[in-house]
Design a protein around this motif. Structure first.
Motif, PDB file in Angstrom:
ATOM      1  N   LEU A  58       8.295  -7.050  -4.992  1.00 39.55           N
ATOM      2  CA  LEU A  58       7.727  -5.815  -4.888  1.00 39.55           C
ATOM      3  C   LEU A  58       8.672  -4.794  -5.503  1.00 39.55           C
ATOM      4  N   THR A  59       8.499  -4.180  -6.322  1.00 43.12           N
ATOM      5  CA  THR A  59       9.301  -3.214  -6.896  1.00 43.12           C
ATOM      6  C   THR A  59       9.389  -1.836  -5.842  1.00 43.12           C
ATOM      7  N   SER A 106       0.777  -1.242  -0.197  1.00 42.49           N
ATOM      8  CA  SER A 106       0.106  -0.004   0.053  1.00 42.49           C
ATOM      9  C   SER A 106       0.874   1.335  -0.017  1.00 42.49           C
ATOM     10  N   PHE A 107       2.128   1.115   0.141  1.00 42.28           N
ATOM     11  CA  PHE A 107       3.142   2.083   0.036  1.00 42.28           C
ATOM     12  C   PHE A 107       3.607   2.604  -1.164  1.00 42.28           C
ATOM     13  N   ASP A 108       3.938   3.757  -1.400  1.00 43.19           N
ATOM     14  CA  ASP A 108       4.405   4.191  -2.531  1.00 43.19           C
ATOM     15  C   ASP A 108       6.077   3.944  -2.654  1.00 43.19           C
ATOM     16  N   LEU A 109       6.659   3.769  -1.610  1.00 40.23           N
ATOM     17  CA  LEU A 109       7.967   3.465  -1.414  1.00 40.23           C
ATOM     18  C   LEU A 109       8.152   2.750   0.011  1.00 40.23           C
ATOM     19  N   VAL A 110       8.998   1.767   0.103  1.00 42.96           N
ATOM     20  CA  VAL A 110       9.448   0.965   1.230  1.00 42.96           C
ATOM     21  C   VAL A 110      10.811   0.782   1.308  1.00 42.96           C
ATOM     22  N   PRO A 152      16.505  -3.597  -3.385  1.00 40.52           N
ATOM     23  CA  PRO A 152      15.312  -4.658  -3.677  1.00 40.52           C
ATOM     24  C   PRO A 152      15.682  -5.911  -2.768  1.00 40.52           C
ATOM     25  N   VAL A 153      14.521  -6.805  -2.424  1.00 41.94           N
ATOM     26  CA  VAL A 153      14.615  -7.706  -1.538  1.00 41.94           C
ATOM     27  C   VAL A 153      15.480  -8.737  -1.896  1.00 41.94           C
ATOM     28  N   GLU A 154      15.902  -9.078  -3.247  1.00 38.45           N
ATOM     29  CA  GLU A 154      16.728 -10.077  -3.599  1.00 38.45           C
ATOM     30  C   GLU A 154      18.127  -9.482  -3.382  1.00 38.45           C
TER      31      GLU A 154
END
Length: 301
Positions: free
Chosen positions: A77-78, A48-52, A83-85
């Motif tokens: 999740l872009t 729901s956030f524009d950026l995390v 990035p998570v990876e």
């Protein structure tokens, strides 16, 4: 615009966060709705956030398997930065071998998975002292500096291995006692600021002053250190681009590169912190605004 800072509900882990007060002000001044969200909170709708921004989940080492699962559930999740990876790659310091393979000068490091390998690695270094630590660690947890002949080094290595973790063995860079290490922070691929961090490790597996305490001062970063920072940042960015974690023209939102001098005086990368680093923003009055600027560029892209 809503931005989430990934943090933790473990207040003991974040009680000394020196960056957050400055970031709260800078984000408010930019008109960004900043939300502190604990990674453990299952009610958070991260999409729901524009950026995390994965900023301060500083208890992750204590709950490593749960944190890794949390990360894995958010692959793709872009809006996550970094990035998570990339975080999954960076969480284990074996990434240093990947950077070294790309020509980045690193502190000589052996990654061992048995006591036999530990003994061989310890004897392979020319230094009188070695540093022993897990490949997944934070805040000098399970980390010690010992004479190579000190059996306590083997005991610590055994403890790390018993937890199912890879053990790192490095020669102790003796110049750090007098010179400390230099950390350089980049936002969106551009240098923001640098700082000096005094030595943390004392002889015999102890901490300087008997407790974990980071002493940070301003520093004029030497050119040869900046060459190492540039090489490390470029290599990490190419790893992310090559794996498809970021686009070919994209930079990492943030990164901190810590450099020490080896005994021969040459600078070498100690660590590349590409998630949850402390930026030590109080060292530079404009640093918090630079980070907000990097975030705004992402939000407008």
């Amino acid at each position: 615009m809503r931005v989430a800072f990934v943090t933790t509900s473990d207040l003991d882990a974040i009680h000394d966060d020196v960056d957050l007060p400055l970031q709260i002000v800078a984000f408010a001044n930019a008109g960004i709705d900043l939300v502190q969200a604990a990674w453990e909170d299952e009610s958070v709708a991260w999409d729901s956030f524009d950026l995390v921004v994965v900023r301060s989940p500083w208890n992750y080492v204590k709950r490593l398997n749960a944190f890794r699962k949390w990360l894995g559930d958010r692959r793709g999740l872009t809006t996550f930065h970094n990035p998570v990876e990339l975080i999954e790659w960076n969480i284990d310091k074996r990434y240093l071998a990947d950077l070294a393979h790309q020509g980045v000068p690193i502190v000589p490091t052996a990654f061992v998975d048995s006591i036999e390998e530990f003994h061989s690695a310890a004897q392979s270094f020319g230094s009188a002292e070695i540093v022993v630590k897990p490949s997944v660690s934070a805040g000098s947890r399970l980390t010690g500096r010992y004479l190579k002949t000190d059996r306590a080094a083997e005991v610590l290595a055994s403890e790390i291995l018993a937890k199912g973790l890879t053990t790192m063995v490095q020669p102790f860079a003796a110049r750090i006692d007098a010179e400390g290490e230099i950390g350089t922070v980049l936002f969106d691929g551009m240098i923001s600021h640098s700082f000096n961090k005094a030595a943390l490790l004392a002889e015999g597996g102890q901490l300087v002053g008997g407790e974990y305490q980071e002493q940070i001062t301003s520093v004029q970063t030497p050119d040869d250190v900046l060459v190492v920072v540039d090489a490390a940042a470029s290599a990490a960015t190419e790893v992310a681009r090559g794996a498809g974690w970021i686009s070919k023209d994209q930079q990492l939102l943030y990164g901190r590169y810590d450099v020490v001098r080896l005994d021969d005086g040459s600078p070498a990368l100690l660590e590349a912190e590409l998630f949850e680093p402390c930026f030590f923003l109080p060292i530079d009055v404009d640093a918090a605004d630079r980070f907000v600027g990097a975030v705004l560029r992402r939000l407008s892209a």
